[in-house]
Design an enzyme around this catalytic site. Sequence first.
Site, short mmCIF file in Angstrom:
data_model
loop_
_atom_site.label_atom_id
_atom_site.label_comp_id
_atom_site.label_asym_id
_atom_site.label_seq_id
_atom_site.Cartn_x
_atom_site.Cartn_y
_atom_site.Cartn_z
CB THR A 116 -0.91 -0.01 1.26
OG1 THR A 116 -1.38 1.30 1.51
CG2 THR A 116 -0.16 -0.47 2.50
CG ASP A 117 -1.28 4.92 -0.81
OD1 ASP A 117 -1.73 4.24 0.13
OD2 ASP A 117 -1.96 5.77 -1.43
CD GLU A 118 -3.15 3.63 4.54
OE1 GLU A 118 -2.90 3.69 5.75
OE2 GLU A 118 -4.29 3.50 4.09
CE1 TYR A 140 -3.28 -2.53 5.97
CE2 TYR A 140 -3.17 -0.20 5.45
CZ TYR A 140 -3.26 -1.51 5.04
OH TYR A 140 -3.33 -1.80 3.70
CE LYS A 144 -0.18 -4.73 3.15
NZ LYS A 144 -0.67 -6.05 2.66
P1 NAD Z 1 -10.13 -7.02 2.60
O1 NAD Z 1 -10.14 -6.77 4.07
O2 NAD Z 1 -11.37 -6.78 1.81
O3 NAD Z 1 -9.67 -8.52 2.29
C1 NAD Z 1 -8.73 -9.19 3.07
C2 NAD Z 1 -8.95 -10.68 2.87
O4 NAD Z 1 -7.90 -11.38 3.56
C3 NAD Z 1 -10.27 -11.18 3.46
O5 NAD Z 1 -10.90 -12.06 2.55
C4 NAD Z 1 -9.85 -11.93 4.73
O6 NAD Z 1 -10.73 -12.97 5.08
C5 NAD Z 1 -8.48 -12.43 4.33
N1 NAD Z 1 -7.59 -12.69 5.47
C6 NAD Z 1 -7.35 -11.88 6.52
N2 NAD Z 1 -6.48 -12.46 7.37
C7 NAD Z 1 -6.14 -13.65 6.83
C8 NAD Z 1 -5.28 -14.70 7.21
N3 NAD Z 1 -4.57 -14.64 8.35
N4 NAD Z 1 -5.17 -15.79 6.41
C9 NAD Z 1 -5.89 -15.88 5.26
N5 NAD Z 1 -6.75 -14.92 4.86
C10 NAD Z 1 -6.86 -13.81 5.63
O7 NAD Z 1 -8.92 -6.14 2.06
P2 NAD Z 1 -8.67 -5.46 0.64
O8 NAD Z 1 -9.09 -4.05 0.71
O9 NAD Z 1 -9.18 -6.33 -0.43
O10 NAD Z 1 -7.08 -5.48 0.64
C11 NAD Z 1 -6.36 -6.58 0.10
C12 NAD Z 1 -4.88 -6.27 0.14
O11 NAD Z 1 -4.61 -5.06 -0.59
C13 NAD Z 1 -4.34 -6.04 1.55
O12 NAD Z 1 -3.09 -6.66 1.65
C14 NAD Z 1 -4.19 -4.53 1.64
O13 NAD Z 1 -3.16 -4.18 2.52
C15 NAD Z 1 -3.87 -4.17 0.22
N6 NAD Z 1 -4.27 -2.83 -0.22
C16 NAD Z 1 -5.55 -2.39 -0.02
C17 NAD Z 1 -5.90 -1.12 -0.45
C18 NAD Z 1 -7.31 -0.59 -0.28
O14 NAD Z 1 -7.53 0.61 -0.46
N7 NAD Z 1 -8.29 -1.42 0.05
C19 NAD Z 1 -4.94 -0.29 -1.06
C20 NAD Z 1 -3.64 -0.78 -1.25
C21 NAD Z 1 -3.33 -2.05 -0.82
#
Ligand code: NAD
Length: 327
Positions: A116-118, A140, A144
Amino acid sequence: MRILVTGGCGFIGSHFVKRLVGAGDKVVVLDKLTYSGNVDNLEGVEHAFVQGDIADPGVVAVAAEGCDAVVNFAAESHVDRSILGAGEFIRTDVLGTHVLLEWARQAEVRLVQVSTDEVYGDVADGASREEDPLRPSSPYSASKAGGDLQVLAYVRTYGLDGLITRGANTYGPFQYPEKLIPLFVTNALDGEALPVYGDGRQRREWLHVEDHCAAIELALREGETGGIYNAGGEERDNLEVTQRILELTGADPNLVRHVEDRPGHDRRYCLDSSRLEALGWRRTRSFEDGIVETVAWYRDRRDWWEPIKSGESRRYYEQQYAARLAG
Ligand code: NAD
């Protein structure tokens, strides 16, 4: 390819699974199904599914057997929840990433870490480049960053074929209604308050989920070992986003409530995406088109989000916002 997608039942992961299946890849999804994981997100999509924890080496070995690559979406992903309690963030984002890295190292397969950009923290001016130091501000983003640093160490120390993508704030269909856009859209549709943190002038880049998934797919297929790839979006401040949501939902502007800010809240993120663009990545959706389409999706899919909002997310919402809205 046969690809292990961890967290494939979450928001971005489920879109990514659909994309890979559409491209003809075989997909194994490993997902713990935490509050944000939802098997319905993959309804009708052909894939193998293992329910389990990425921090459990036995589970990972079973799910990953025969896979040619791992793409790690599994994470605890919400800043506000990390402030309420960081333990699960460390367990999944740090320890879980370690377990996946160990498997990928032994199996000698590519691992893409979805970050993530964060991790760069606040950027007052200009844009973060991939070499910039990491200055995470929240539990968080620190967890990451811990995952990212392990990936880079495994590349250097063991010659692991690992790489990292760092995407901006992502939005689109199937996003759990806790983050700004799906929370405010669903609250607006229900005539509930829109709790804006502080002055609402925090600036983010907004990236449509399909453009984010295209960036990750490109990195998976064409990125170089040890590479880090930023994927930015269109910059807006939170009040601008809120205003557009009010217009598109037709909700009463008086629903906007400025509430106590998030502790440690970063004012601005901005990414330099030129490295990924050099590989051919271009965003295909403007923020305007993306937000129109996303609001329409939430308007049509009450069947998807109403059960979530009346269940786990309601308890979280009360904990996070009740005192702020009363104050
Ligand atoms: P989300 O919370 O919708 O999905 C996370 C998924 O991971 C869920 O299905 C959850 O059940 C699963 N999970 C959590 N802990 C787990 C574990 N220990 N073992 C197996 N599965 C597990 O999140 P998202 O928004 O889809 O984000 C997905 C990824 O993208 C993350 O790594 C996040 O850091 C990254 N990301 C998100 C954003 C954003 O704006 N949403 C931006 C940049 C990066």
